[in-house]
Motif scaffolding. Sequence first.
Motif, PDB file in Angstrom:
ATOM      1  N   ALA A  26      46.699  22.597  28.905  1.00 48.24           N
ATOM      2  CA  ALA A  26      46.319  21.462  30.008  1.00 48.24           C
ATOM      3  C   ALA A  26      46.533  21.702  31.421  1.00 48.24           C
ATOM      4  N   SER A  27      45.654  21.844  32.397  1.00 46.52           N
ATOM      5  CA  SER A  27      46.158  22.361  33.703  1.00 46.52           C
ATOM      6  C   SER A  27      45.368  21.259  34.815  1.00 46.52           C
ATOM      7  N   ASN A  28      46.027  21.296  35.878  1.00 48.33           N
ATOM      8  CA  ASN A  28      45.456  20.234  37.030  1.00 48.33           C
ATOM      9  C   ASN A  28      44.252  21.221  37.834  1.00 48.33           C
ATOM     10  N   ARG A  29      44.743  22.770  37.810  1.00 53.19           N
ATOM     11  CA  ARG A  29      43.931  23.467  38.377  1.00 53.19           C
ATOM     12  C   ARG A  29      43.691  24.700  37.528  1.00 53.19           C
ATOM     13  N   ILE A  30      42.412  25.047  37.479  1.00 56.49           N
ATOM     14  CA  ILE A  30      41.879  26.203  36.592  1.00 56.49           C
ATOM     15  C   ILE A  30      41.071  27.271  37.574  1.00 56.49           C
ATOM     16  N   VAL A  31      41.550  28.344  37.464  1.00 58.20           N
ATOM     17  CA  VAL A  31      40.944  29.493  38.360  1.00 58.20           C
ATOM     18  C   VAL A  31      40.125  30.701  37.239  1.00 58.20           C
ATOM     19  N   ALA A  32      39.055  30.719  37.532  1.00 57.03           N
ATOM     20  CA  ALA A  32      38.337  31.701  36.515  1.00 57.03           C
ATOM     21  C   ALA A  32      37.736  32.840  37.389  1.00 57.03           C
ATOM     22  N   VAL A  33      37.896  34.138  37.005  1.00 60.09           N
ATOM     23  CA  VAL A  33      37.457  35.474  37.523  1.00 60.09           C
ATOM     24  C   VAL A  33      36.643  36.231  36.583  1.00 60.09           C
ATOM     25  N   GLY A  34      35.499  36.681  36.843  1.00 63.81           N
ATOM     26  CA  GLY A  34      34.545  37.493  35.839  1.00 63.81           C
ATOM     27  C   GLY A  34      35.043  38.832  35.774  1.00 63.81           C
ATOM     28  N   ASP A  35      34.159  39.840  35.762  1.00 65.59           N
ATOM     29  CA  ASP A  35      34.261  41.096  35.156  1.00 65.59           C
ATOM     30  C   ASP A  35      35.007  41.868  36.529  1.00 65.59           C
ATOM     31  N   ILE A  36      36.170  42.619  35.979  1.00 68.45           N
ATOM     32  CA  ILE A  36      36.888  43.337  36.604  1.00 68.45           C
ATOM     33  C   ILE A  36      36.392  44.894  36.919  1.00 68.45           C
ATOM     34  N   HIS A  37      36.080  45.263  35.595  1.00 70.71           N
ATOM     35  CA  HIS A  37      35.659  46.698  35.420  1.00 70.71           C
ATOM     36  C   HIS A  37      36.760  47.975  35.952  1.00 70.71           C
ATOM     37  N   SER A  38      38.013  47.743  35.657  1.00 75.36           N
ATOM     38  CA  SER A  38      38.920  48.875  36.060  1.00 75.36           C
ATOM     39  C   SER A  38      39.069  49.078  37.654  1.00 75.36           C
ATOM     40  N   ASP A  39      38.824  47.922  38.426  1.00 72.72           N
ATOM     41  CA  ASP A  39      38.959  47.958  39.754  1.00 72.72           C
ATOM     42  C   ASP A  39      40.259  47.299  39.927  1.00 72.72           C
ATOM     43  N   TYR A  40      41.536  47.968  40.095  1.00 78.40           N
ATOM     44  CA  TYR A  40      42.712  47.315  40.154  1.00 78.40           C
ATOM     45  C   TYR A  40      42.858  46.566  41.535  1.00 78.40           C
ATOM     46  N   LYS A  41      42.465  47.426  42.547  1.00 75.63           N
ATOM     47  CA  LYS A  41      42.537  46.847  43.995  1.00 75.63           C
ATOM     48  C   LYS A  41      41.881  45.621  44.194  1.00 75.63           C
ATOM     49  N   ASN A  42      40.572  45.502  43.830  1.00 72.81           N
ATOM     50  CA  ASN A  42      39.608  44.503  44.002  1.00 72.81           C
ATOM     51  C   ASN A  42      40.343  43.465  43.305  1.00 72.81           C
ATOM     52  N   ALA A  43      40.885  43.705  42.109  1.00 72.83           N
ATOM     53  CA  ALA A  43      41.317  42.432  41.068  1.00 72.83           C
ATOM     54  C   ALA A  43      42.734  41.918  41.945  1.00 72.83           C
ATOM     55  N   LEU A  44      43.428  42.713  42.436  1.00 76.59           N
ATOM     56  CA  LEU A  44      44.446  42.148  43.275  1.00 76.59           C
ATOM     57  C   LEU A  44      43.978  41.100  44.372  1.00 76.59           C
ATOM     58  N   ALA A  45      43.266  41.980  45.028  1.00 71.50           N
ATOM     59  CA  ALA A  45      42.631  41.018  46.118  1.00 71.50           C
ATOM     60  C   ALA A  45      42.139  39.695  45.887  1.00 71.50           C
ATOM     61  N   VAL A  46      41.363  39.586  44.795  1.00 69.76           N
ATOM     62  CA  VAL A  46      40.677  38.351  44.352  1.00 69.76           C
ATOM     63  C   VAL A  46      41.730  37.451  43.866  1.00 69.76           C
ATOM     64  N   LEU A  47      42.631  37.746  43.128  1.00 63.90           N
ATOM     65  CA  LEU A  47      43.756  37.129  42.626  1.00 63.90           C
ATOM     66  C   LEU A  47      44.839  36.420  43.775  1.00 63.90           C
ATOM     67  N   GLN A  48      44.931  37.425  44.646  1.00 65.19           N
ATOM     68  CA  GLN A  48      45.580  36.908  45.772  1.00 65.19           C
ATOM     69  C   GLN A  48      44.917  35.907  46.723  1.00 65.19           C
ATOM     70  N   MET A  49      43.683  36.341  46.812  1.00 67.82           N
ATOM     71  CA  MET A  49      42.558  35.225  47.549  1.00 67.82           C
ATOM     72  C   MET A  49      42.742  33.854  46.870  1.00 67.82           C
ATOM     73  N   ALA A  50      42.608  33.874  45.424  1.00 66.96           N
ATOM     74  CA  ALA A  50      42.784  32.698  44.520  1.00 66.96           C
ATOM     75  C   ALA A  50      44.125  31.973  44.616  1.00 66.96           C
ATOM     76  N   LYS A  51      45.114  32.619  45.105  1.00 62.93           N
ATOM     77  CA  LYS A  51      46.605  32.072  44.997  1.00 62.93           C
ATOM     78  C   LYS A  51      46.985  32.180  43.536  1.00 62.93           C
ATOM     79  N   ILE A  52      46.454  33.079  42.997  1.00 62.86           N
ATOM     80  CA  ILE A  52      47.089  33.308  41.375  1.00 62.86           C
ATOM     81  C   ILE A  52      48.533  34.269  41.649  1.00 62.86           C
TER      82      ILE A  52
END
Length: 298
Positions: A26-52
């Motif tokens: 149970a959480s007050n904030r949920i963040v969801a991210v879709g298909d990453i397809h082995s792109d580590y660089k952009n995965a990091l960028a998205v998760l930083q952008m979303a403050k994860i």
Amino acid sequence: MTRFFSLLAVAVLGLQLIQVDRASAASNRIVAVGDIHSDYKNALAVLQMAKIIDSKGNWIAGQDTFVQTGDNVDRGAGTIDVYKLLQNLRGQASAAGGAVINLLGNHEVMNLGGDLRYVTKEDTASFGGATARKAAWDMQTGWIGKFVYNSFNITHIQNGHTLFSHADMSVDWAKKGIDQMNALAHKALKDKKFKEPIFTTYGPVWNRDLAKEEAGESETCEVIENIKQILGVKRMISGHTAQSSGKVLTLCGNSYIGIDVGITAYYGANRAALEIIENNDGTQTVSAIYPSGKVILS
């Protein structure tokens, strides 16, 4: 009552079920991210952008819940780094009182079953060759295979109101219930039956009927409403169907949200995440997060 019969079916069939700690989930904030397809660089960028995560890839989201809807592999070269990141975040989130929810995508299923048609030569080389890569994906002895088998479900309901799956849900699958779907998926994996109905075209790892509005807008919305009523949710979130716009897809008054925006460079390196905030009055604020800022959807 529906959940009772679903759990009864799981018990009778003797199927494996990955349980999520409901208290920590149970959480007050949920963040969801879709298909990453082995792109580590952009995965990091998205998760930083979303403050994860922070700039070092460590969890900074406290008691938030992060849902990744599958397809972390194929089309890129960063498979090892992506799965190590997800493994690390699960432990760090749990220690902080948060949670990471990982879902099976069709590409996870394909790799577990030896279907390597979308694996790049660079990715194979990163493992040290095809033999080493195959060993890593073994569900009994391989570090990625064991991680996926033991930690990934096929579908998930978060906070009682939002359904997550890699691809689109159907009425027939929804009637089976969340627990039975997850158990059937894990039994199929355990038995190495990768062509079971749960993993085929109209199952929740491959189906695109809703995202593509195959039945037309009106009928698609009727199907979505039926699924919501069956599972008792307000909305459903899916990846799988890449959006050429690079933006999240919303249908039927935001009852359906597609979050495969093409994060991987293969599809354009589009960066986006979905955020759901719990409000004090029991409603939720749903937003898309982009590099340019946050866009409130509902």
